[in-house]
Motif scaffolding. Sequence first.
Motif, PDB file in Angstrom:
ATOM      1  N   THR A  98       0.838  -1.207   0.000  1.00 43.39           N
ATOM      2  CA  THR A  98       0.000   0.000   0.000  1.00 43.39           C
ATOM      3  C   THR A  98       0.869   1.251   0.000  1.00 43.39           C
ATOM      4  O   THR A  98       2.043   1.209   0.385  1.00 43.39           O
ATOM      5  CB  THR A  98      -0.921   0.029   1.236  1.00 43.39           C
ATOM      6  N   PHE A  99       0.269   2.384  -0.402  1.00 44.04           N
ATOM      7  CA  PHE A  99       0.983   3.655  -0.405  1.00 44.04           C
ATOM      8  C   PHE A  99       0.006   4.824  -0.413  1.00 44.04           C
ATOM      9  O   PHE A  99      -1.133   4.696  -0.854  1.00 44.04           O
ATOM     10  CB  PHE A  99       1.943   3.755  -1.591  1.00 44.04           C
ATOM     11  N   SER A 100       0.466   5.973   0.102  1.00 48.62           N
ATOM     12  CA  SER A 100      -0.307   7.219   0.088  1.00 48.62           C
ATOM     13  C   SER A 100       0.607   8.365   0.509  1.00 48.62           C
ATOM     14  O   SER A 100       1.694   8.140   1.034  1.00 48.62           O
ATOM     15  CB  SER A 100      -1.507   7.144   1.039  1.00 48.62           C
ATOM     16  N   THR A 101       0.134   9.588   0.276  1.00 53.79           N
ATOM     17  CA  THR A 101       0.904  10.750   0.722  1.00 53.79           C
ATOM     18  C   THR A 101       0.534  11.166   2.133  1.00 53.79           C
ATOM     19  O   THR A 101       1.210  12.007   2.712  1.00 53.79           O
ATOM     20  CB  THR A 101       0.676  11.949  -0.221  1.00 53.79           C
ATOM     21  N   ASN A 102      -0.533  10.628   2.698  1.00 55.85           N
ATOM     22  CA  ASN A 102      -1.033  11.033   4.021  1.00 55.85           C
ATOM     23  C   ASN A 102      -1.260  12.542   4.068  1.00 55.85           C
ATOM     24  O   ASN A 102      -0.736  13.252   4.905  1.00 55.85           O
ATOM     25  CB  ASN A 102      -0.092  10.594   5.138  1.00 55.85           C
ATOM     26  N   GLY A 103      -2.032  13.051   3.121  1.00 55.61           N
ATOM     27  CA  GLY A 103      -2.274  14.483   2.964  1.00 55.61           C
ATOM     28  C   GLY A 103      -1.549  14.976   1.724  1.00 55.61           C
ATOM     29  O   GLY A 103      -1.079  14.193   0.909  1.00 55.61           O
ATOM     30  N   GLU A 104      -1.440  16.272   1.610  1.00 55.74           N
ATOM     31  CA  GLU A 104      -0.800  16.837   0.418  1.00 55.74           C
ATOM     32  C   GLU A 104       0.725  16.751   0.506  1.00 55.74           C
ATOM     33  O   GLU A 104       1.301  16.947   1.565  1.00 55.74           O
ATOM     34  CB  GLU A 104      -1.218  18.294   0.244  1.00 55.74           C
ATOM     35  N   ALA A 105       1.338  16.472  -0.621  1.00 54.97           N
ATOM     36  CA  ALA A 105       2.797  16.414  -0.726  1.00 54.97           C
ATOM     37  C   ALA A 105       3.228  17.302  -1.890  1.00 54.97           C
ATOM     38  O   ALA A 105       2.458  17.541  -2.817  1.00 54.97           O
ATOM     39  CB  ALA A 105       3.257  14.980  -0.957  1.00 54.97           C
ATOM     40  N   GLN A 106       4.441  17.772  -1.840  1.00 51.62           N
ATOM     41  CA  GLN A 106       4.957  18.640  -2.898  1.00 51.62           C
ATOM     42  C   GLN A 106       5.215  17.848  -4.173  1.00 51.62           C
ATOM     43  O   GLN A 106       5.877  16.821  -4.149  1.00 51.62           O
ATOM     44  CB  GLN A 106       6.246  19.334  -2.455  1.00 51.62           C
ATOM     45  N   ASN A 107       4.697  18.348  -5.264  1.00 51.72           N
ATOM     46  CA  ASN A 107       4.974  17.784  -6.581  1.00 51.72           C
ATOM     47  C   ASN A 107       6.395  18.183  -6.961  1.00 51.72           C
ATOM     48  O   ASN A 107       6.748  19.361  -6.897  1.00 51.72           O
ATOM     49  CB  ASN A 107       3.965  18.331  -7.592  1.00 51.72           C
ATOM     50  N   GLU A 108       7.211  17.244  -7.402  1.00 52.54           N
ATOM     51  CA  GLU A 108       8.574  17.556  -7.802  1.00 52.54           C
ATOM     52  C   GLU A 108       8.683  17.907  -9.281  1.00 52.54           C
ATOM     53  O   GLU A 108       9.725  18.358  -9.734  1.00 52.54           O
ATOM     54  CB  GLU A 108       9.505  16.408  -7.443  1.00 52.54           C
ATOM     55  N   ALA A 109       7.582  17.730 -10.041  1.00 55.07           N
ATOM     56  CA  ALA A 109       7.601  18.064 -11.466  1.00 55.07           C
ATOM     57  C   ALA A 109       7.390  19.563 -11.682  1.00 55.07           C
ATOM     58  O   ALA A 109       7.975  20.148 -12.586  1.00 55.07           O
ATOM     59  CB  ALA A 109       6.538  17.275 -12.215  1.00 55.07           C
ATOM     60  N   TYR A 110       6.534  20.177 -10.891  1.00 57.57           N
ATOM     61  CA  TYR A 110       6.316  21.626 -10.913  1.00 57.57           C
ATOM     62  C   TYR A 110       5.630  21.995  -9.601  1.00 57.57           C
ATOM     63  O   TYR A 110       5.228  21.134  -8.823  1.00 57.57           O
ATOM     64  CB  TYR A 110       5.499  22.065 -12.142  1.00 57.57           C
TER      65      TYR A 110
END
Length: 172
Positions: A98-110
């Motif tokens: 399983t996986f998740s960001t546990n809320g918002e995470a910074q996009n590294e693409a932009y």
Amino acid sequence: MKKAIYLLMIFTVTLFTSCEKDEIGGTATEALAGEWQLTVDAVDDAGNVVINDPFGLGVTLGITYNTNENVADKMYVSDLGNFWDYTVVVNCDCNALTFSTNGEAQNEAYDCKVNIENGKILLGAATTPSGMPADSLVYYVSFSDDDNPAAYGFAKYKVSGYRRTGFVSDEQ
């Protein structure tokens, strides 16, 4: 002459028996890593599809892969710019797949925030176009700079698909 041949043979045997092969191990997130043939649908809060393939993309390629730290509880999820252009670090559990960001995470693409939730891999649960079994991947994603959900009456996107096999008959 015989002595030289015997010495050469002893040297050769010693050389080959003294060589050790190092075992090359996998990465910490090897169980979750891969290339994926994916579709994207717009869904409501309960995960019900509201709009099939809202952008008309069909099947796209995405990847999951290890971070530089090579730890078992973090990995990258990326759409390789094929859908929204995101690359984000997620928290993961290699045993539960399983996986998740546990809320918002910074996009590294932009510069935007990405929320990935309820990500999971189901071993052997997908059937490829050629009829062969493959691992299945599914997760829900939303973006801080996306006005489409409010404008078109959905909550987020469901990204789902199967592990890429490399066979031409499974490429779409």
